[in-house]
Enzyme design. Structure first.
Site, short mmCIF file in Angstrom:
data_model
loop_
_atom_site.label_atom_id
_atom_site.label_comp_id
_atom_site.label_asym_id
_atom_site.label_seq_id
_atom_site.Cartn_x
_atom_site.Cartn_y
_atom_site.Cartn_z
N CYS A 14 81.07 -0.24 -66.61
CA CYS A 14 81.95 -1.40 -66.64
C CYS A 14 82.72 -1.58 -65.34
CB CYS A 14 83.00 -1.23 -67.73
SG CYS A 14 82.31 -0.98 -69.34
N ASN A 27 87.06 0.88 -68.31
CA ASN A 27 85.91 1.42 -67.59
C ASN A 27 85.94 2.94 -67.79
OD1 ASN A 27 85.15 1.99 -64.08
ND2 ASN A 27 83.80 2.06 -65.82
N GLY A 28 84.88 3.47 -68.35
CA GLY A 28 84.84 4.91 -68.60
C GLY A 28 84.29 5.17 -69.98
N GLY A 47 78.21 -4.01 -64.40
CA GLY A 47 77.89 -4.33 -65.78
C GLY A 47 77.37 -5.74 -65.89
N TYR A 88 75.76 5.92 -55.48
CA TYR A 88 75.00 4.78 -56.00
C TYR A 88 75.83 3.67 -56.66
CZ TYR A 88 71.89 2.08 -59.01
OH TYR A 88 71.24 1.05 -59.64
#
Ligand code: SF4
Length: 490
Positions: A18, A119-120, A44, A259
């Protein structure tokens, strides 16, 4: 199977789950948030949502699809009024891709409304959820983030900030959250700071974003990264920084540099692009080989290949061209179809491969399916030798911190040693950057085994938090073996 679902991904990469964004104190808060989410689209691509507050009520719009498709529709932004907003772009790892799982998640408490974007990934969400359901909580989604909402609802804290703090004290795992209340926008990073979150300013308005590229798109000034375990409350009184957790050593995700993050972002003071080039240079020092040309697997292998070429003095060439118009193939990600996906995405630039000894540089190997097809393609284009160099150590473990990773059994490096992987992929030689080499590229002397400077669990299995849900389910050990030994034995 070919499907009409346009949101399935066909490539063989780990996926960041996310991206989050927040604005406080700007009349166009929701529009800025839509732009910010557009810059975070790489984090995302399945769904996105925005919740804003106009001083009287909250407005929300969420849908499945890309940010531009969702918020570019006529009349959508017109009703998204207000001076504060938060947004979220999603690639699901917990909870299926259903509209009810699309964030921000909204809740109405006695003290007022609240929405959260995360996010996570929480590593004890299922355990907490079971306990909450037993006490009568009714969950609306299958997302782990809803656990935080229910913990807030059952908290006895007076203010929503107290409730949020109390909820976060009970969760384990990784989170960078943005949250909106009627009088504030809040950003918070987990005590280890696994996932990124930055603070910026646009005039008098404050901005929160997963990456600095989302500040750049709206012309906001970068102020700083939020610290691990820091909560910032943005309100009419200005910015208040709170440290609600016991102090821990930071364990930022090292894969962001390899990445996940956009190369034009700066994370924790380090340019992602520079980090990738340094990793490529280190890879060349560690595992140089005689060759005629350095070729990146585009796009993610490009900066590391540039670093490799500069360090080795071997010419850099775009020997593989990526088709950028196949971002959303209508293809179910089965193994057979993934092979087809590679052909859709990449084509050999024959003039720069034929008769050459080629060093192929890629960021990582996950299942190995993409690598195998790329190598086949390069050989078919006439390459004399193919040497693969990988800008990450072997990915041997799953991530439980907000990254879509296959089960360990599917990770090529969890089952084969380097020689076995080289044979399967079909290269003349294969080398991965070492752990110490990776840490050196990040400006460290090497990996401090007693207190690692980053989260690197997908390479080491050294998870920086408890994996409560995983332990409760009982994880199977993966049998590791060498393909070559296996062949010799038969
Ligand atoms: Fe990042 Fe890997 Fe840690 Fe996940 S396990 S947070 S991908 S370093």
């Amino acid at each position: 199977m070919i499907t009409t679902n346009p949101f399935l991904s066909d490539d063989d990469k780990l996926h960041e789950e996310c991206g989050v964004f927040g604005v406080f104190g700007h009349p166009d808060a929701a529009s800025l948030t839509a732009l910010g989410l557009h810059a975070l689209q790489h984090r995302g691509q399945e769904a996105a949502g925005i919740v804003c507050y106009d001083g009287k009520q909250f407005h929300s719009h969420k849908d499945l699809g890309h940010v531009g498709d969702i918020f570019g529709k006529p009349n959508v932004m017109e009703r998204m009024q207000g001076h504060s907003a938060i947004g979220h772009t999603r690639y699901s790892t917990t909870g299926e891709t259903a509209l009810r799982n699309v964030q921000p998640l909204f809740a109405d408490f006695a003290s007022g409304g609240c929405a959260i974007a995360h996010n996570g990934n929480l590593t004890n969400a299922m355990t907490l959820r079971k306990a909450l359901v037993q006490r009568g909580s009714l969950f609306q989604s299958t997302s782990d983030t809803e656990t935080i909402v229910h913990l807030m609802a059952t908290s006895t804290g007076h203010s929503v900030i107290d409730r949020l703090t109390s909820a976060l004290h009970q969760v384990e795992g990784a989170y960078s959250l943005v949250s909106i209340f009627d009088d504030a926008v809040v950003g918070v990073r987990d005590p280890l700071g696994v996932r990124p979150l930055v603070l910026g300013k646009l005039g008098d308005a404050y901005i929160l974003a997963s990456e600095t590229c989302a500040l750049d798109i709206i012309g906001a000034e970068f102020i700083r990264d939020l610290e691990a375990g820091e909560m910032v409350v943005l309100s009419p009184e200005g910015l208040r920084s709170i440290k609600p957790f016991a102090r821990h050593e930071r364990r930022f995700c090292i894969f962001e540099y390899i990445y996940f993050a956009r190369p034009d972002s700066v994370m924790e003071g380090t340019s992602v692009y520079d980090a990738r080039k340094r990793i490529g240079a280190e890879l060349s020092r560690e595992s140089g080989v005689d060759a005629d040309v350095v070729v990146p697997v585009p796009d993610s292998g490009v900066p590391a290949a540039l670093g490799y070429a500069e360090e080795s003095g071997i010419a850099f060439q775009f020997g593989i061209i990526r088709n950028h118009y196949v971002g959303r193939t209508f293809i179910e990600p089965t193994d057979q179809i993934r092979h087809l996906g590679v052909k859709l995405k990449h084509n050999a630039n024959r003039a720069y491969l034929e008769g050459r000894r080629v060093i192929l540089v890629d960021d990582s190997i996950v299942r190995g399916t993409t690598s195998t097809k790329i190598v086949e393609m390069v050989r078919s284009a006439g390459a004399k030798e193919v040497h693969m160099r990988i800008a990450a150590p072997p990915t041997t473990h799953s991530c439980f911190y907000g990254v879509d990773t296959p089960e360990r059994e599917e990770l090529l490096a969890s089952r084969y040693d380097v020689a076995g992987m080289a044979k399967l992929i079909g290269v003349d030689s294969l080398a991965f950057i070492s752990m110490d080499g990776l840490y050196r590229a990040m400006g460290e002397k090497g990996r401090d085994a007693s207190s690692p400077q980053f989260c690197d669990a997908c390479f080491t299995g050294d998870y920086p938090t408890r994996l409560t849900d995983r332990s409760a389910r009982g994880e199977k050990p993966v049998q590791q073996y060498s393909l070559l030994e296996e062949q010799e034995a038969s």
